[in-house]
Design a protein around this motif. Structure first.
Motif, PDB file in Angstrom:
ATOM      1  N   ARG A 156      37.983  44.843  15.821  1.00  0.00           N
ATOM      2  CA  ARG A 156      39.348  44.682  15.324  1.00  0.00           C
ATOM      3  C   ARG A 156      40.329  44.283  16.415  1.00  0.00           C
ATOM      4  N   ASP A 157      40.011  44.567  17.696  1.00  0.00           N
ATOM      5  CA  ASP A 157      40.937  44.279  18.793  1.00  0.00           C
ATOM      6  C   ASP A 157      40.697  42.914  19.434  1.00  0.00           C
ATOM      7  N   LEU A 158      39.820  42.116  18.852  1.00  0.00           N
ATOM      8  CA  LEU A 158      39.552  40.789  19.410  1.00  0.00           C
ATOM      9  C   LEU A 158      40.820  39.938  19.353  1.00  0.00           C
ATOM     10  N   TRP A 159      41.171  39.315  20.477  1.00  0.00           N
ATOM     11  CA  TRP A 159      42.423  38.563  20.632  1.00  0.00           C
ATOM     12  C   TRP A 159      42.178  37.108  20.263  1.00  0.00           C
ATOM     13  N   ILE A 160      42.861  36.627  19.228  1.00  0.00           N
ATOM     14  CA  ILE A 160      42.642  35.259  18.754  1.00  0.00           C
ATOM     15  C   ILE A 160      43.986  34.600  18.465  1.00  0.00           C
TER      16      ILE A 160
END
Length: 445
Positions: free
Chosen positions: A168-172
């Motif tokens: 959920r914390d993946l930066w995109i």
């Protein structure tokens, strides 16, 4: 000579009147019940499914543009390159979890099904990717920030199902929709960005809002994984709890014991900001809805509190739900399940597609077909690393560089058995068709 006296007709006897009255009452109750059931089903259909007169739309990712600098908390540790015929700089993919094999439980009678779009795809042996979304829902602060993002990829020809968890914390770079999005943020923002402005306490948000959120979330996940997303399904915490209870709970094999001393006492901190301690022993445990959601959501245990550990627990829970559904007769529990999920679940399947899927599944069950199920979590050691955004948020970045998802996409394609082309990486963040590197399809079905 007098004629015989004829008996006097006093009309229906008291017993007959009672029988007729009872029959009339039963007919009225039956009609009322039928109308009520029809009303309940129609209400559930209208608020849950894509309208039957609209076509499903597969979503593809978008290529990130100018990245915003994110400062790493610690420099990513170097990874020794692993020889790979496709890309020598791509780390060897983490292995999937052990594969389990299941067979569906057939109903007493066959369930007919039609030729809806999902059935046509199954008959043509086309891979189907479904994005599974979990969030807090109404009454929560940030109720539509997704707590769970999992892709269920099904290959009809082989009967293989693979679950892929997305941190959920993946930066995109969030995709754009109606003027919203287009900025860099956590991937768990995509659903709420797509929905737009909603009242946090509104329990009757229109399906169209959820549909917009689901489509944007599909685009975001497709951007990272490099595969198209065909359908989405979302459920909030209340619906998840009730669903688990409606199917009789689930049996989960907890891989490692853990204790979380900061589990919230209430989903809404405005109601109760305090915490409680939860503990899970290792081994098999039967969980009701409340226990299951605590197992899936726990984030702060020293033993298993990482985003990756939680993703793995969520996959274990999904597998347990699958085992429970296929091991019991769910048709008699249908109305209990409808009660549990009404107003708490939405999906981009139409009602016809959902009904046809049930019939298709029962056909497979009667043929005693078995399905192999395995799962994978994007590796936090080899593919991602922790960082801090320019705004101070804890995030995850690809080791290949911000916005560069080539290594992740190659791992996904290995996991799905799609790595047959010698050139797979192409443009970062851009999904490709097999054998066509760097090409992003634009057509939708």
């Amino acid at each position: 000579m007098t004629s015989a006296t004829q008996p006097t007709d006093h009309g229906p006897s008291r017993r007959t009147k009672i029988l007729l009255g009872t029959l009339a009452a039963l007919i009225i109750v039956g009609l009322a019940g039928g109308f009520y059931v029809n009303y309940r089903v129609n209400r559930f259909v209208d608020t849950t499914f894509r309208p039957d007169d609209t076509a499903p739309q597969t979503q593809f990712g978008e290529t990130p543009t100018v990245p915003i600098v994110a400062q790493a908390t610690v420099p990513p540790t170097p990874i020794p390159p692993t020889p790979d015929p496709r890309d020598p700089n791509t780390p060897a993919p983490p292995a999937a979890t052990a594969t389990s094999t299941v067979a569906l439980a057939p109903t007493a009678t066959a369930l007919p099904y039609g030729n809806s779009p999902i059935i046509r795809r199954l008959k043509e042996n086309q891979r189907i990717n479904v994005l599974l979304i979990g969030f807090g829902g109404p009454g929560h602060d940030g109720g539509y920030l997704t707590d769970t993002l999992q892709v269920m990829s099904f290959e009809p020809k082989t009967g293989v199902v693979i679950l892929i968890s997305v941190p959920r914390d993946l930066w995109i770079q969030l995709p754009q929709y109606e003027g919203r999005g287009g900025y860099w943020g956590r991937i768990n923002e995509a659903y709420t960005v797509g929905m737009g402005k909603v009242d946090r306490n509104d329990t009757n948000i229109p399906y169209s809002k959820h549909d917009a959120g689901g489509k944007l979330a599909m685009k975001a996940v497709s951007q990272v994984l490099g595969i198209p997303m065909d359908y989405w399904l979302s459920v909030d915490f209340v619906g998840f709890r009730r669903f688990i209870d409606a199917i009789g709970g689930v049996d989960v094999n907890v891989e490692r014991a853990f204790t979380d001393t900061q589990y919230p006492n209430n989903d809404d901190a405005d109601v109760d900001p305090s915490y409680r301690t939860i503990h899970f022993d290792a081994g098999w445990q039967h969980m009701n809805g409340e226990r299951a959601i605590a197992f899936a959501r726990s984030r702060y245990s020293p033993e298993d509190g990482s985003d990756f550990g939680r993703a793995r627990r969520q996959q274990l829970l999904m597998s347990a739900v699958k085992d429970q559904i296929v091991s019991v007769e769910t048709i008699p529990k249908l109305f209990g399940i409808l009660d549990a999920l009404e107003g708490h679940i939405r999906m981009s399947f139409s009602f016809s597609e959902a009904k046809d899927l049930l019939g298709w599944g029962q056909e497979q069950a009667r043929a005693k077909r078995q399905f192999a199920i395995s799962s994978g979590v994007i590796d936090g050691d080899r593919l991602l690393y922790g960082a801090i955004s320019s705004g101070g948020a804890s995030i995850l970045l690809p080791r290949a560089g911000q916005g560069n998802y080539g290594q992740i996409q190659s791992w996904v394609r290995d996991l799905l058995g799609l790595n047959e082309s010698p050139d797979l990486l192409g443009t970062p963040g851009t999904p490709r068709l097999p054998g066509v590197p760097g090409v992003r399809p634009t057509a939708t079905r």
